[in-house]
Design a protein around this motif. Sequence first.
Motif, short mmCIF file in Angstrom:
data_model
loop_
_atom_site.label_atom_id
_atom_site.label_comp_id
_atom_site.label_asym_id
_atom_site.label_seq_id
_atom_site.Cartn_x
_atom_site.Cartn_y
_atom_site.Cartn_z
N ILE A 148 0.86 -1.19 0.00
CA ILE A 148 0.00 0.00 0.00
C ILE A 148 0.90 1.24 0.00
CG2 ILE A 148 -1.80 1.26 1.24
CD1 ILE A 148 -2.74 -1.38 2.42
N GLY A 149 0.82 2.00 -1.09
CA GLY A 149 1.72 3.15 -1.29
C GLY A 149 2.87 2.69 -2.16
N GLY A 154 7.97 1.59 -1.61
CA GLY A 154 7.06 0.54 -2.08
C GLY A 154 7.61 -0.16 -3.32
N TYR A 171 -1.51 -1.02 -4.22
CA TYR A 171 -2.56 0.00 -4.27
C TYR A 171 -1.90 1.34 -3.97
CZ TYR A 171 -6.01 3.24 -2.48
OH TYR A 171 -6.74 4.37 -2.25
N ILE A 173 -2.92 5.71 -3.91
CA ILE A 173 -4.01 6.68 -4.00
C ILE A 173 -4.05 7.36 -5.38
CG2 ILE A 173 -2.80 8.72 -3.08
CD1 ILE A 173 -5.32 9.06 -1.25
N HIS A 201 3.39 1.69 2.97
CA HIS A 201 4.45 2.64 2.58
C HIS A 201 3.87 3.97 2.14
CE1 HIS A 201 7.27 -0.45 3.34
NE2 HIS A 201 6.45 -1.29 2.72
N LEU A 211 -5.07 4.74 8.38
CA LEU A 211 -5.50 4.14 7.10
C LEU A 211 -5.97 2.70 7.34
CD1 LEU A 211 -5.59 4.48 3.97
CD2 LEU A 211 -3.27 3.56 3.92
N ALA A 230 6.16 2.42 7.88
CA ALA A 230 5.93 3.75 7.29
C ALA A 230 5.87 4.81 8.39
CB ALA A 230 4.66 3.73 6.45
N ASP A 255 7.78 -1.12 12.93
CA ASP A 255 9.00 -0.33 13.12
C ASP A 255 8.67 1.07 13.64
OD1 ASP A 255 11.87 0.21 12.81
OD2 ASP A 255 11.30 1.50 11.13
N HIS A 278 12.01 2.10 15.20
CA HIS A 278 12.10 3.08 14.09
C HIS A 278 13.52 3.11 13.50
CE1 HIS A 278 10.29 7.04 12.38
NE2 HIS A 278 11.09 6.45 11.50
P1 NAD Z 1 6.86 8.33 -1.41
O1 NAD Z 1 6.32 9.72 -1.29
O2 NAD Z 1 7.88 8.06 -2.44
O3 NAD Z 1 5.66 7.31 -1.64
C1 NAD Z 1 4.47 7.34 -0.92
C2 NAD Z 1 3.37 6.81 -1.85
O4 NAD Z 1 2.18 6.67 -1.08
C3 NAD Z 1 3.03 7.75 -3.02
O5 NAD Z 1 3.08 7.04 -4.23
C4 NAD Z 1 1.63 8.26 -2.70
O6 NAD Z 1 0.85 8.50 -3.86
C5 NAD Z 1 1.08 7.11 -1.88
N1 NAD Z 1 -0.01 7.45 -0.98
C6 NAD Z 1 -0.17 8.56 -0.22
N2 NAD Z 1 -1.27 8.48 0.52
C7 NAD Z 1 -1.84 7.28 0.23
C8 NAD Z 1 -3.00 6.62 0.66
N3 NAD Z 1 -3.82 7.16 1.57
N4 NAD Z 1 -3.30 5.42 0.14
C9 NAD Z 1 -2.49 4.85 -0.79
N5 NAD Z 1 -1.38 5.44 -1.25
C10 NAD Z 1 -1.05 6.63 -0.75
O7 NAD Z 1 7.39 7.97 0.05
P2 NAD Z 1 8.47 6.85 0.41
O8 NAD Z 1 9.82 7.46 0.38
O9 NAD Z 1 8.18 5.63 -0.36
O10 NAD Z 1 8.12 6.62 1.96
C11 NAD Z 1 6.93 5.95 2.32
C12 NAD Z 1 6.71 6.03 3.83
O11 NAD Z 1 7.80 5.41 4.51
C13 NAD Z 1 6.61 7.45 4.41
O12 NAD Z 1 5.62 7.47 5.41
C14 NAD Z 1 7.93 7.64 5.07
O13 NAD Z 1 7.84 8.58 6.12
C15 NAD Z 1 8.20 6.25 5.57
N6 NAD Z 1 9.61 5.98 5.87
C16 NAD Z 1 9.89 5.32 7.02
C17 NAD Z 1 11.21 5.07 7.36
C18 NAD Z 1 11.55 4.33 8.62
O14 NAD Z 1 12.57 4.60 9.23
N7 NAD Z 1 10.74 3.37 9.02
C19 NAD Z 1 12.25 5.52 6.52
C20 NAD Z 1 11.92 6.15 5.33
C21 NAD Z 1 10.59 6.38 5.01
#
Ligand code: NAD
Length: 314
Positions: A148-149, A154, A171, A173, A201, A211, A230, A255, A278
């Motif tokens: 998801i994302g 993702g 999936y 958005i 993600h 969500l 995420a 995490d 985290h």
């Molecule tokens: P990204 O912006 O590249 O991708 C996020 C995707 O999610 C986008 O394609 C967007 O269209 C989609 N999206 C947004 N809202 C949505 C929804 N409600 N339903 C479905 N899809 C949706 O971001 P990324 O770099 O891939 O990071 C993803 C997540 O991972 C973020 O929340 C980021 O903060 C988190 N993250 C966590 C860590 C960690 O230490 N655990 C490290 C890096 C990133």
Amino acid sequence: MLKILITDGMEKTSLERLKKMNFHVVEQHCDIDTLKEEIKKFHVLVVRSATKVTKDVIDEAMKTKNLKLIIRAGVGLDNIDIEYAKLRGITVKNTPNASNTSVAELVIGHMFNIARFLHNSNITMRRGEWNKKKYQGIEIEGKTLGIIGFGRVGRELARKASALGMKIKFYDIVGPIANDERYRYCDLDQLLSTSDFVSLHVPHNQGDEALIGRKEISKMKDGAYLINCARGGVVDEEALIEALNSGKLAGAAVDVFVEEPTLNDVLCNHDKVSVTPHIGASTREAQRKIGDEVNKIILDFWKEREIDDRTETI
Ligand code: NAD
């Protein structure tokens, strides 16, 4: 001289490089009151996730108007009041490309943990238990992973998981953004009801509803696994615990937490849950890439603004 405050630490090599550029660099962990005081003296603030850059902090910074740039060394910007910063003329940047590999690898690690009880074995063997029969797991090859994302993390996860023989559904958005026949786009309900593992993600904004709550979990396959690397608020922690207790879900990996450090002992001590504090981006490689991106942002900013020492107010 450009003054830079780093409040949540920074990878050593990048930090040394920054100092050699003749900037005034201060690395200092600040509680909220110290931050409100210190922020007035700096042009650039570099944070990870621990420092909360709230409206109040920005208001304090505006008293001297020195602060021009806030850098989030990482991806999620949910600890910064971006709208208010922009309103006050402060640029906010992050380092979006540095941690994709590390987060995707952590998800894969968690997936093996919960499929094969590695987290439980580590704990119980140290207590002298030999639970050979209890820990009969499943293979992940051939299983369906629902992502998801489908952004940077993702897609990286999809690449790695398909190399392990998993079937990938996703999936997002914004719709079917991947142009790759190995990955099948479906809507959220379809993804939930057909995936053996679901991995999240997506970003999370403070105040948004989770969500994945009770309703969404109820649509998941019986005995499925849920992984959240995420943001904490993306999953309703209470609903997750209920689903693990009832047997609806076979396991989960977490995490990121609603509150960090988390006080949710029930979730952390649950034997169906693999937990990490985290650490998605906590690898030498990701931190080095983050440091490189931070330095580049500062250099670009420095070149653009050409801050003149003679007109400084500090
Ligand atoms: P990204 O912006 O590249 O991708 C996020 C995707 O999610 C986008 O394609 C967007 O269209 C989609 N999206 C947004 N809202 C949505 C929804 N409600 N339903 C479905 N899809 C949706 O971001 P990324 O770099 O891939 O990071 C993803 C997540 O991972 C973020 O929340 C980021 O903060 C988190 N993250 C966590 C860590 C960690 O230490 N655990 C490290 C890096 C990133």
